[in-house]
Design a protein around this motif. Structure first.
Motif, PDB file in Angstrom:
ATOM      1  N   GLU A   1       2.316  33.795   8.381  1.00  0.00           N
ATOM      2  CA  GLU A   1       0.944  33.649   8.871  1.00  0.00           C
ATOM      3  C   GLU A   1       0.900  34.146  10.310  1.00  0.00           C
ATOM      4  O   GLU A   1       1.918  34.187  10.995  1.00  0.00           O
ATOM      5  N   ASN A   2      -0.278  34.489  10.770  1.00  0.00           N
ATOM      6  CA  ASN A   2      -0.413  35.068  12.101  1.00  0.00           C
ATOM      7  C   ASN A   2      -1.116  34.108  13.067  1.00  0.00           C
ATOM      8  O   ASN A   2      -2.335  33.993  13.055  1.00  0.00           O
ATOM      9  N   PRO A   3      -0.332  33.423  13.919  1.00  0.00           N
ATOM     10  CA  PRO A   3      -0.928  32.469  14.856  1.00  0.00           C
ATOM     11  C   PRO A   3      -1.899  33.122  15.840  1.00  0.00           C
ATOM     12  O   PRO A   3      -2.727  32.434  16.421  1.00  0.00           O
TER      13      PRO A   3
ATOM     14  N   GLU B   1       4.172  38.893  10.137  1.00  0.00           N
ATOM     15  CA  GLU B   1       4.016  37.877  11.177  1.00  0.00           C
ATOM     16  C   GLU B   1       4.471  36.529  10.630  1.00  0.00           C
ATOM     17  O   GLU B   1       4.316  36.252   9.441  1.00  0.00           O
ATOM     18  N   THR B   2       5.029  35.699  11.511  1.00  0.00           N
ATOM     19  CA  THR B   2       5.387  34.330  11.117  1.00  0.00           C
ATOM     20  C   THR B   2       4.980  33.355  12.216  1.00  0.00           C
ATOM     21  O   THR B   2       4.596  33.764  13.303  1.00  0.00           O
ATOM     22  N   ASN B   3       5.108  32.072  11.915  1.00  0.00           N
ATOM     23  CA  ASN B   3       4.761  31.041  12.903  1.00  0.00           C
ATOM     24  C   ASN B   3       5.967  30.574  13.707  1.00  0.00           C
ATOM     25  O   ASN B   3       5.936  29.482  14.279  1.00  0.00           O
ATOM     26  N   ILE B   4       7.043  31.368  13.754  1.00  0.00           N
ATOM     27  CA  ILE B   4       8.260  30.936  14.454  1.00  0.00           C
ATOM     28  C   ILE B   4       8.000  30.650  15.936  1.00  0.00           C
ATOM     29  O   ILE B   4       8.425  29.615  16.461  1.00  0.00           O
ATOM     30  N   ASP B   5       7.268  31.522  16.605  1.00  0.00           N
ATOM     31  CA  ASP B   5       6.987  31.298  18.033  1.00  0.00           C
ATOM     32  C   ASP B   5       6.151  30.032  18.248  1.00  0.00           C
ATOM     33  O   ASP B   5       6.342  29.313  19.232  1.00  0.00           O
ATOM     34  N   PHE B   6       5.239  29.798  17.324  1.00  0.00           N
ATOM     35  CA  PHE B   6       4.413  28.578  17.395  1.00  0.00           C
ATOM     36  C   PHE B   6       5.294  27.329  17.282  1.00  0.00           C
ATOM     37  O   PHE B   6       5.143  26.371  18.056  1.00  0.00           O
ATOM     38  N   GLN B   7       6.237  27.355  16.343  1.00  0.00           N
ATOM     39  CA  GLN B   7       7.173  26.232  16.179  1.00  0.00           C
ATOM     40  C   GLN B   7       7.952  26.009  17.481  1.00  0.00           C
ATOM     41  O   GLN B   7       8.154  24.873  17.910  1.00  0.00           O
TER      42      GLN B   7
END
Ligand code: MV4
Length: 393
Positions: A285-287, A359-365
């Motif tokens: 997903e794209n934060p 895209e991933t939510n890794i940076d958000f995590q």
């Protein structure tokens, strides 16, 4: 194929089971895992459904009935209606009794669907009607119930396991307060402080319905550490690895054992919860674009490892993330002696993950782990909204 033509197609799944001469089916944690009709059809086809009976799935799927059952069993529930309500008048009567604000909930609801807050008598009618309409449209059910609104609660759930012999154990808790639009983002153990007291209540709740196989009792925990039964999930959940890490018990193995008619391999005294575990859900997903799902081809993957690092995933180099299914790509779970060490380990494990092409939510995590309030353990179900109102970085 869209899920209605694949993992939700009971006929196709059962046909495949018959052709393959399967003895049993594990329904996983999505799709048909809480579908009473499917559990019933499995049994009719002589294929063991690895989970509770259709009867229990039905009983717990009906939230106002579950509430009633728990009240009768002496399990604390959120103050509110004792019987289901169907009209604004009945609802308002209860709302006035418990006092505003109240939560208006659909008996068939879930994931925030068919649910509205009402802050005063003036807005009650509007919100009741909206919630009920959503329920009728979504679940063909106009059954509602009213609860006192709990401000800034934590979502704390207990893993339970039962067998055919009436043994029920709990395997500790998971705090799932870090959610975004009713989707869990991160799950972890909390302090052992409330474990015994809440665990005993969770076992009482499961025993009240002669529960068999794996299940979860969800509680709301308020600021003053009062806890209330909210719902029961009649399946193994996405976040079960958190419990496996701190208990050392393979829950899926245990599920298969009890479905085969064997007793639980452990008693409550055998279960020792040690250390701390955290799970991060890595989604496609794209934060930067309101967390829009991001299907596509993964060009390069690197999966972290090491002591106390567990990865549950299905992805690989050149894997194509389909648009038709859930966006979850990977569960990254870490285990360490205490919370601070587990957070540190998760930060380095997240840093090691490489997923290229989408895209991933890794940076958000990562941002969540960096948050000071999070590090202090100062979290509740409003955490993401408060600190990351519309995360774009
Ligand atoms: C509540 C509540 C406060 N008071 N009920 C959200 C999903 C549904 N399963 C129940 N939910 C809530 N019920 C009362 N009486 C707050 C929530 C809630 C919530 C609960 C758990 C995890 C995240 C949440 C986010 C917003 C609201």
């Amino acid at each position: 194929a869209p899920s209605t033509e694949s993992y939700l197609d009971m006929e196709r799944i059962l046909t495949a089971c018959v052709v393959m001469k399967a003895d049993a089916i594990h329904p996983g944690f999505g799709f048909l895992s809480e579908n009473a009709r499917f559990a019933e059809l499995c049994e009719k086809c002589n294929i063991r459904f690895i989970g509770p009976s259709a009867e229990i799935i039905n009983k717990m799927g009906n939230k106002s009935e579950a509430r009633k059952t728990m009240m009768a069993a002496g399990v604390p529930v959120v103050p509110g209606s004792k019987e289901p309500v169907y009209t604004v008048e009945e609802g308002l009567k209860t709302a006035k009794e418990v006092g505003f604000p109240v939560m208006i909930k659909a008996s068939s609801g879930g994931g925030g669907k068919g649910m509205r807050i009402s802050r005063s008598e003036e807005d009650f009618t509007e919100h009741f009607n909206a919630a009920q309409l959503e329920s009728v449209k979504g679940f063909s059910d106009d059954t509602m119930y009213i609860e006192k609104y709990i401000e800034k609660p934590r979502h704390v759930e207990f893993q339970i396991m039962g067998d055919k012999f009436g043994h029920v154990v709990h395997l500790g808790e998971r705090d799932c307060s870090i959610q975004r639009r009713h989707q869990k983002v991160m799950e972890e153990v909390i302090s052992p402080e409330l474990r015994k007291k809440m665990g005993e209540v969770a076992v009482k709740a499961a025993k009240a319905v002669n529960y068999e196989n794996a299940g979860t009792i969800e509680f709301l925990l308020d600021k003053d550490k009062n806890f209330y039964f909210m719902e029961m999930n009649t399946r193994i959940q996405v976040e079960h690895p958190v419990t496996e890490m701190v208990s050392g018990i393979d829950l899926i193995k245990e599920q298969i054992r009890v479905a085969a008619g064997e007793p639980l391999s452990v008693s409550q005294e055998d279960i020792q919860i040690k250390g701390h575990a955290i799970e991060c859900r890595i989604n496609a997903e794209n934060p930067k674009k309101h967390f829009m799902p991001c299907p596509g081809r993964i060009t390069n993957v690197h999966i972290p490892g090491g002591n106390g690092v567990r990865v549950d995933t299905h992805i690989y180099n050149d894997y194509k993330v389909p648009a038709n299914y859930d966006s979850m790509l990977m569960k990254l779970i870490v285990y360490d002696k205490d919370r601070a060490s587990a957070i540190a380990k998760m930060r380095s494990a997240l840093g090691e993950v490489i997923i290229e092409g989408i895209e991933t939510n890794i940076d958000f995590q990562y941002e969540i782990l960096e948050n000071e309030a999070f590090q202090k353990g100062d979290t509740d179900t409003g955490f993401i909204e408060k600190y990351f109102p519309d995360y774009i970085k």
